[in-house]
Enzyme design. Structure first.
Site, PDB file in Angstrom:
ATOM      1  N   ASP A  48       0.830  -1.196   0.000  1.00  0.00           N
ATOM      2  CA  ASP A  48       0.000   0.000   0.000  1.00  0.00           C
ATOM      3  C   ASP A  48       0.870   1.254   0.000  1.00  0.00           C
ATOM      4  O   ASP A  48       0.637   2.180  -0.772  1.00  0.00           O
ATOM      5  CB  ASP A  48      -0.929  -0.006   1.218  1.00  0.00           C
ATOM      6  CG  ASP A  48      -1.824   1.215   1.254  1.00  0.00           C
ATOM      7  OD1 ASP A  48      -2.624   1.389   0.311  1.00  0.00           O
ATOM      8  OD2 ASP A  48      -1.724   2.004   2.208  1.00  0.00           O
ATOM      9  N   ASP A  52       1.244   3.930  -3.078  1.00  0.00           N
ATOM     10  CA  ASP A  52       0.957   5.342  -2.785  1.00  0.00           C
ATOM     11  C   ASP A  52       2.118   6.229  -3.232  1.00  0.00           C
ATOM     12  O   ASP A  52       1.928   7.253  -3.881  1.00  0.00           O
ATOM     13  CB  ASP A  52       0.744   5.571  -1.282  1.00  0.00           C
ATOM     14  CG  ASP A  52      -0.546   4.989  -0.765  1.00  0.00           C
ATOM     15  OD1 ASP A  52      -1.398   4.590  -1.582  1.00  0.00           O
ATOM     16  OD2 ASP A  52      -0.702   4.933   0.472  1.00  0.00           O
TER      17      ASP A  52
END
Length: 196
Positions: A48, A52
């Site tokens: 994640d 990002d």
């Protein structure tokens, strides 16, 4: 979605912005669903953060090409990557499960940022929305300040929207600086304890 968005970013700014923002929202939702469905993992947390950083980095690189000089966007890119990498690394060095576990920090803003999901969401969304707006509002041979002043003087809505996202963006940058300092301190303490 982001790969396609970046492939067409200069051909269709509006479609790029929509796809980028939808991808950003989906990225936030996948973490929420993982927590709700008890499917949280270390790999998921790292993946994640990596996705990002790649998305934001790509947008900052594009902005560095749209606005001249682009040094400010490359500096923001370096700050974003360095602060998150150091935070993730120092977190695992000290044996914490999540890079968002900052309960032992003495900095109130840092604890507020990671301790209040709504506040963190506001700052993250503000940052991404500001970058998308800067991309959408860019005009050939216009500097960053010219674009911001022009947008802010067009209407009350633009002025209030820009003010709201710039405040969230600024808080996120301050948190990034705090994060670098906190993470670097944790690495130093780890080294000192290791030598003893």
């Amino acid at each position: 979605m982001n790969c396609f968005a970046f492939a067409i970013c200069f051909k269709d700014k509006s479609l790029f912005s929509i796809l980028y923002f939808v991808s950003f929202v989906c990225d936030a939702l996948d973490g929420w669903f993982a927590r709700k469905l008890n499917q949280v993992s270390t790999f998921g947390a790292v993946l994640d953060m990596v996705t990002d950083r790649i998305s934001t980095a790509s947008l900052l690189v594009i902005l560095s090409q749209v606005y001249r000089p682009g040094f400010i966007f490359l500096t923001l890119l370096a700050l974003d990557i360095a602060s998150h990498w150091l935070q993730m690394y120092s977190t695992f060095l000290v044996g914490k499960v999540s890079h968002k576990d900052v309960r032992d920090s003495s900095n109130w803003l840092f604890k507020l940022y990671y301790g209040n999901r709504k506040f963190m969401c506001y700052c993250c969304v503000s940052c991404e929305v500001l970058y998308i707006l800067l991309f959408l509002l860019a005009k050939e041979n216009w500097g960053l300040i010219d674009v911001l002043v022009n947008a802010a003087t067009q209407s009350w809505f633009y002025l209030s929207s820009l003010t709201l996202v710039i405040i969230g963006w600024l808080i996120k940058q301050i948190v990034n600086v705090i994060q670098i300092k906190t993470a670097a301190d944790a690495c130093i303490v780890y080294d000192i304890n290791k030598k003893q």
